[in-house]
Design an enzyme around this catalytic site. Structure first.
Site, short mmCIF file in Angstrom:
data_model
loop_
_atom_site.label_atom_id
_atom_site.label_comp_id
_atom_site.label_asym_id
_atom_site.label_seq_id
_atom_site.Cartn_x
_atom_site.Cartn_y
_atom_site.Cartn_z
CG ASP A 1 -0.35 0.12 2.49
OD1 ASP A 1 0.64 -0.93 2.71
OD2 ASP A 1 -0.47 0.96 3.49
CD GLU B 1 4.25 1.00 7.09
OE1 GLU B 1 4.97 1.21 7.91
OE2 GLU B 1 3.72 1.71 6.06
#
Length: 392
Positions: free
Chosen positions: A77, A142
């Site tokens: 991500d 994250e």
């Protein structure tokens, strides 16, 4: 199936082209899974939700036999691009110009994921019977809540009886050249969201009102008046930063009733979330205890405690591997600076060290990586696997 190409530069491009802004995946994990399947990894897509957070797609992959268990942890991500018109190239085009590869997530940290996959491919090809187990812990969460990502993968893996001996996290850690700096710990992070309430009134009649903004400013000045500490041998000084101030007053002749602010504290191991909450309570008490017509309330988000791993076997192997590739005998700097990372969860399971590309453009407009750095990092990752499984 996505096109399979284990060149770390091409693979980085494939990952960057996936606009995987947290929590959207946009095919990034499929790219990882397809490549790992082609190597022979057993892949387990894991979707977690709940815990007052959004649904997240993750991936756990493993290959090998009995013996030492080496894990790599990373994320696919990325943060939002900001003002896209400010970018030199479209942020998800993965454009190469000269010696640079541009794109959101190129440095943080899709290039690292690509490098480890490429290194794992070479290692598996060289060692048909692996002398142990290699696993990848890849999350799509994250950069935001980090709730239904790595911590949930680790819980799942533990229930499946996977035990990790050591873990490498691929966050960008290097400073001037790849391999000159690793992270063996991180500062903690806590954010406070203040709301001060006063009495609204006309600016000409201040004696009949209570200006919430004045009291908020007084509180913030008190919080910033003196540094919390000077740091220590392993950590930088604690950083207190005002992130937002919001009065929300549309006119100039009204004394505001409400004033809000956000303060983020990045703290070393001298403090904890609990001790900082008490510190803030004391600050509020000092300012507001004598005020009859103003009050302050707050909520907080304590999403990371500071931690420090004493350098051990993994650090020594990483140091040797960097030297093997770069020819330099000096050990990498042991650091704890920067933001938080998912290493804060992994350290509860095994020794964890972070090593990745140079940290210089992550989260910025025109984020990029140097092509030569991708090549070098892939070689270092391969050498880490070589040295790890040949060391007694």
């Amino acid at each position: 199936m996505s096109e399979i190409n284990f060149d770390p530069i091409v693979l980085t491009q494939s990952l960057v082209k996936c606009a995987s802004i947290t929590p959207k995946d946009k095919g990034a994990l499929k790219v990882v899974k397809d490549h790992l399947n082609a190597i022979g990894f057993d892949c387990y897509p894991l979707t977690f939700s709940g815990n007052d957070s959004y649904e997240v797609n993750n991936l756990f992959a493993t290959i090998g036999n009995e013996g030492k268990h080496f894990a790599y942890a990373g994320h696919t991500d990325v943060v939002p691009v900001g003002n896209e018109s400010s970018w030199k190239f479209p942020p998800f085009s993965a454009t190469i110009e000269g010696d640079k590869l541009f794109g959101r997530g190129s440095e943080d940290m899709k290039s690292s994921v690509a490098c480890f996959i490429s290194a794992a491919k070479k290692f598996v090809d060289k060692n048909k019977k692996l002398p142990g187990k290699i696993s990848l812990i890849i999350t799509g969460d994250e950069e935001r809540d980090s709730v239904n990502g790595t911590p949930r993968i680790l819980e799942w893996a533990s229930k499946q009886n996977y035990k990790f001996d050591h873990c490498l996290v691929g966050e960008p850690t290097s400073k001037n050249e790849v391999g000159d700096k690793v992270k063996i710990g991180r500062r903690g992070s806590i954010s406070f969201f203040f709301q001060v309430k006063g009495i609204q009134g006309h600016t000409a009649n201040s004696h009949l009102a209570e200006n919430a903004a004045h009291h908020l400013v007084n509180l913030l000045n008190n919080i910033l008046a003196k540094p919390l500490d000077d740091g220590n041998e392993n950590f930088l000084p604690t950083s207190v930063q005002i992130a937002t101030i919001d009065i929300g007053n549309p006119v100039q002749n009204v004394i505001p009733e409400l004033a809000k602010a956000t303060v983020n504290i990045r703290f070393n191991d001298i403090h904890s979330s609990d001790s900082l909450i008490q510190w803030i309570d004391n600050k509020i008490e000092k300012i507001f205890s004598k005020l009859k017509n103003a009050s302050c309330s707050y909520t907080y988000d304590a999403n990371a405690e500071s931690f420090l791993n004493k350098p051990g076997i993994l650090y020594d192997i990483i140091t040797k591997s960097i030297s093997d590739i770069t020819g330099k005998n000096s050990a990498p700097e042991q650091a704890t600076d920067g933001g938080t990372s998912d290493a804060r969860y992994i350290k509860n399971y095994c020794e964890v060290v972070e090593l990745g590309l140079r940290n210089h453009t992550l989260h910025k407009v025109d984020e990029f990586v140097y092509i030569e750095d991708i090549v070098k990092l892939e070689k270092i990752y391969f050498q880490i696997l070589e040295n790890y499984f040949t060391e007694n």
